[in-house]
Write a protein that holds these residues in place. Structure first.
Motif, PDB file in Angstrom:
ATOM      1  N   ILE A  10      52.032  41.021  32.996  1.00 12.00           N
ATOM      2  CA  ILE A  10      52.772  42.278  33.075  1.00 12.00           C
ATOM      3  C   ILE A  10      51.768  43.400  33.261  1.00 12.00           C
ATOM      4  CG2 ILE A  10      54.374  43.836  31.901  1.00 12.00           C
ATOM      5  CD1 ILE A  10      55.385  41.373  30.319  1.00 12.00           C
ATOM      6  N   GLY A  11      51.745  43.962  34.461  1.00 15.58           N
ATOM      7  CA  GLY A  11      50.797  45.011  34.809  1.00 15.58           C
ATOM      8  C   GLY A  11      49.620  44.439  35.579  1.00 15.58           C
ATOM      9  N   LEU A  12      49.239  45.116  36.655  1.00 18.88           N
ATOM     10  CA  LEU A  12      48.139  44.642  37.484  1.00 18.88           C
ATOM     11  C   LEU A  12      47.228  45.816  37.842  1.00 18.88           C
ATOM     12  CD1 LEU A  12      47.108  41.994  38.746  1.00 18.88           C
ATOM     13  CD2 LEU A  12      48.303  42.644  40.839  1.00 18.88           C
ATOM     14  N   GLY A  13      46.645  46.403  36.804  1.00 24.05           N
ATOM     15  CA  GLY A  13      45.686  47.478  37.006  1.00 24.05           C
ATOM     16  C   GLY A  13      44.300  46.927  37.266  1.00 24.05           C
ATOM     17  N   ARG A  14      43.297  47.784  37.175  1.00 25.30           N
ATOM     18  CA  ARG A  14      41.924  47.418  37.510  1.00 25.30           C
ATOM     19  C   ARG A  14      41.403  46.244  36.688  1.00 25.30           C
ATOM     20  NH1 ARG A  14      37.228  49.126  35.311  1.00 25.30           N
ATOM     21  NH2 ARG A  14      38.324  50.726  34.156  1.00 25.30           N
ATOM     22  N   ILE A  15      41.515  46.320  35.373  1.00 31.72           N
ATOM     23  CA  ILE A  15      40.976  45.243  34.527  1.00 31.72           C
ATOM     24  C   ILE A  15      41.800  43.968  34.711  1.00 31.72           C
ATOM     25  CG2 ILE A  15      40.527  44.531  32.146  1.00 31.72           C
ATOM     26  CD1 ILE A  15      38.952  46.935  32.079  1.00 31.72           C
ATOM     27  N   ALA A  16      43.107  44.118  34.822  1.00 32.95           N
ATOM     28  CA  ALA A  16      43.946  42.930  35.029  1.00 32.95           C
ATOM     29  C   ALA A  16      43.565  42.226  36.329  1.00 32.95           C
ATOM     30  CB  ALA A  16      45.415  43.321  35.056  1.00 32.95           C
ATOM     31  N   LYS A  17      43.346  42.988  37.392  1.00 32.92           N
ATOM     32  CA  LYS A  17      42.989  42.390  38.684  1.00 32.92           C
ATOM     33  C   LYS A  17      41.675  41.629  38.626  1.00 32.92           C
ATOM     34  CE  LYS A  17      44.949  45.738  41.899  1.00 32.92           C
ATOM     35  NZ  LYS A  17      44.560  46.798  42.842  1.00 32.92           N
ATOM     36  N   PHE A  18      40.703  42.248  38.041  1.00 32.16           N
ATOM     37  CA  PHE A  18      39.356  41.687  38.156  1.00 32.16           C
ATOM     38  C   PHE A  18      38.894  40.908  36.937  1.00 32.16           C
ATOM     39  CE2 PHE A  18      39.665  45.159  41.189  1.00 32.16           C
ATOM     40  CZ  PHE A  18      39.457  44.426  42.346  1.00 32.16           C
ATOM     41  N   SER A  19      39.777  40.723  35.982  1.00 32.23           N
ATOM     42  CA  SER A  19      39.418  39.893  34.845  1.00 32.23           C
ATOM     43  C   SER A  19      40.570  38.956  34.487  1.00 32.23           C
ATOM     44  CB  SER A  19      39.043  40.751  33.636  1.00 32.23           C
ATOM     45  OG  SER A  19      38.681  39.934  32.557  1.00 32.23           O
ATOM     46  N   HIS A  20      41.614  39.484  33.887  1.00 28.39           N
ATOM     47  CA  HIS A  20      42.684  38.645  33.348  1.00 28.39           C
ATOM     48  C   HIS A  20      43.374  37.798  34.420  1.00 28.39           C
ATOM     49  CE1 HIS A  20      41.849  40.798  29.770  1.00 28.39           C
ATOM     50  NE2 HIS A  20      42.430  41.916  30.163  1.00 28.39           N
ATOM     51  N   PHE A  21      43.710  38.391  35.547  1.00 29.03           N
ATOM     52  CA  PHE A  21      44.371  37.665  36.638  1.00 29.03           C
ATOM     53  C   PHE A  21      43.535  36.456  37.053  1.00 29.03           C
ATOM     54  CE2 PHE A  21      44.714  36.979  41.250  1.00 29.03           C
ATOM     55  CZ  PHE A  21      46.057  36.716  41.386  1.00 29.03           C
ATOM     56  N   ARG A  22      42.286  36.686  37.310  1.00 32.08           N
ATOM     57  CA  ARG A  22      41.398  35.605  37.759  1.00 32.08           C
ATOM     58  C   ARG A  22      41.162  34.572  36.662  1.00 32.08           C
ATOM     59  NH1 ARG A  22      37.224  39.250  41.349  1.00 32.08           N
ATOM     60  NH2 ARG A  22      38.781  39.820  42.909  1.00 32.08           N
ATOM     61  N   ASN A  23      41.033  35.022  35.425  1.00 31.76           N
ATOM     62  CA  ASN A  23      40.839  34.078  34.316  1.00 31.76           C
ATOM     63  C   ASN A  23      42.043  33.156  34.152  1.00 31.76           C
ATOM     64  OD1 ASN A  23      38.356  35.198  33.768  1.00 31.76           O
ATOM     65  ND2 ASN A  23      39.129  36.543  32.171  1.00 31.76           N
ATOM     66  N   ILE A  24      43.236  33.712  34.286  1.00 29.98           N
ATOM     67  CA  ILE A  24      44.445  32.890  34.187  1.00 29.98           C
ATOM     68  C   ILE A  24      44.479  31.873  35.336  1.00 29.98           C
ATOM     69  CG2 ILE A  24      46.969  32.901  34.337  1.00 29.98           C
ATOM     70  CD1 ILE A  24      46.808  35.706  32.912  1.00 29.98           C
ATOM     71  N   LEU A  25      44.177  32.314  36.542  1.00 29.18           N
ATOM     72  CA  LEU A  25      44.176  31.401  37.691  1.00 29.18           C
ATOM     73  C   LEU A  25      43.169  30.267  37.513  1.00 29.18           C
ATOM     74  CD1 LEU A  25      44.461  33.631  40.889  1.00 29.18           C
ATOM     75  CD2 LEU A  25      46.259  32.396  39.684  1.00 29.18           C
ATOM     76  N   CYS A  26      42.055  30.546  36.876  1.00 35.95           N
ATOM     77  CA  CYS A  26      40.987  29.548  36.716  1.00 35.95           C
ATOM     78  C   CYS A  26      41.213  28.605  35.540  1.00 35.95           C
ATOM     79  CB  CYS A  26      39.638  30.245  36.535  1.00 35.95           C
ATOM     80  SG  CYS A  26      39.084  31.081  38.019  1.00 35.95           S
ATOM     81  N   HIS A  27      42.118  28.955  34.647  1.00 36.86           N
ATOM     82  CA  HIS A  27      42.320  28.122  33.459  1.00 36.86           C
ATOM     83  C   HIS A  27      43.059  26.844  33.855  1.00 36.86           C
ATOM     84  CE1 HIS A  27      43.339  26.799  29.465  1.00 36.86           C
ATOM     85  NE2 HIS A  27      42.557  27.747  28.979  1.00 36.86           N
ATOM     86  N   PRO A  28      42.523  25.679  33.511  1.00 36.26           N
ATOM     87  CA  PRO A  28      43.128  24.417  33.956  1.00 36.26           C
ATOM     88  C   PRO A  28      44.488  24.103  33.331  1.00 36.26           C
ATOM     89  CG  PRO A  28      41.344  23.986  32.426  1.00 36.26           C
ATOM     90  CD  PRO A  28      41.310  25.457  32.717  1.00 36.26           C
ATOM     91  N   LYS A  29      44.839  24.746  32.248  1.00 37.35           N
ATOM     92  CA  LYS A  29      46.110  24.449  31.576  1.00 37.35           C
ATOM     93  C   LYS A  29      47.157  25.537  31.776  1.00 37.35           C
ATOM     94  CE  LYS A  29      44.995  20.557  29.619  1.00 37.35           C
ATOM     95  NZ  LYS A  29      45.706  19.334  29.900  1.00 37.35           N
ATOM     96  N   LEU A  30      46.869  26.520  32.628  1.00 40.55           N
ATOM     97  CA  LEU A  30      47.799  27.628  32.837  1.00 40.55           C
ATOM     98  C   LEU A  30      48.212  27.724  34.293  1.00 40.55           C
ATOM     99  CD1 LEU A  30      46.018  30.407  30.754  1.00 40.55           C
ATOM    100  CD2 LEU A  30      47.798  28.833  30.012  1.00 40.55           C
ATOM    101  N   VAL A  31      49.424  28.206  34.506  1.00 42.11           N
ATOM    102  CA  VAL A  31      49.894  28.509  35.852  1.00 42.11           C
ATOM    103  C   VAL A  31      50.550  29.892  35.810  1.00 42.11           C
ATOM    104  CG1 VAL A  31      52.101  27.287  35.519  1.00 42.11           C
ATOM    105  CG2 VAL A  31      51.244  27.728  37.827  1.00 42.11           C
ATOM    106  N   LEU A  32      50.085  30.773  36.663  1.00 38.45           N
ATOM    107  CA  LEU A  32      50.637  32.123  36.733  1.00 38.45           C
ATOM    108  C   LEU A  32      51.918  32.068  37.561  1.00 38.45           C
ATOM    109  CD1 LEU A  32      50.330  35.087  35.981  1.00 38.45           C
ATOM    110  CD2 LEU A  32      48.932  35.390  38.045  1.00 38.45           C
ATOM    111  N   LYS A  33      53.034  32.342  36.910  1.00 30.81           N
ATOM    112  CA  LYS A  33      54.345  32.256  37.548  1.00 30.81           C
ATOM    113  C   LYS A  33      54.804  33.596  38.125  1.00 30.81           C
ATOM    114  CE  LYS A  33      56.619  28.949  36.828  1.00 30.81           C
ATOM    115  NZ  LYS A  33      56.845  27.773  37.650  1.00 30.81           N
TER     116      LYS A  33
END
Length: 147
Positions: A10-33
């Motif tokens: 929820i929310g895609l600002g600067r930190i979300a784009k360049f940290s949280h978004f990518r971390n979620i995508l890279c986590h082997p047990k998570l899928v960003l829906k």
């Protein structure tokens, strides 16, 4: 268990784009829906650089996202003044919550969020941009809360 856990960002600002978004995508047990973002065109353009299967919706469609049984947790990356609203909506839907710091803008609201999490038997975490902290917190909270 090989199941991947569904996440709504929820929310895609600067930190979300360049940290949280990518971390979620890279986590082997998570899928960003889902990505819930008021600037849907910007979010869609950014996300399509990485994946085609993530649905971008405006905040007005949050309830639909929260009703999706494939979503196990929300990751809140909006401005601090909106955190409490998103946290409580997520908890009311039975989702684990991960929220950028600060959790809320005042102590009473923070205590209210934690009380709601306890009442709903859900997790509510404050996270930073530290990759290991994010991955550990998401992994532990979601796995301990199998529904």
């Amino acid at each position: 268990m090989d199941r991947k856990h569904g996440i709504a960002l929820i929310g895609l600002g600067r930190i979300a784009k360049f940290s949280h978004f990518r971390n979620i995508l890279c986590h082997p047990k998570l899928v960003l829906k889902y990505v819930v973002e008021k600037e849907t065109a910007m979010a869609s353009n950014f996300i399509r650089q990485y994946r085609e299967d993530i649905e971008v919706v405006p905040p007005s469609d949050l309830q639909t996202v929260l009703e999706d049984k494939s979503v196990d947790a929300t990751f809140i990356c909006t401005t601090a003044d909106s955190h409490e609203e998103y946290i409580k909506a997520s908890l009311n839907a039975g989702k684990a919550v991960f929220c950028e710091k600060p959790l809320t803008t005042d102590e009473a609201s923070t205590q209210s969020c934690y009380a709601e999490a306890k009442k709903r038997d859900c997790y509510c975490f404050v996270v930073s941009i530290d990759v290991s902290t994010l991955q550990f917190a998401v992994f532990i909270a979601v796995y301990k809360k199998e529904k």
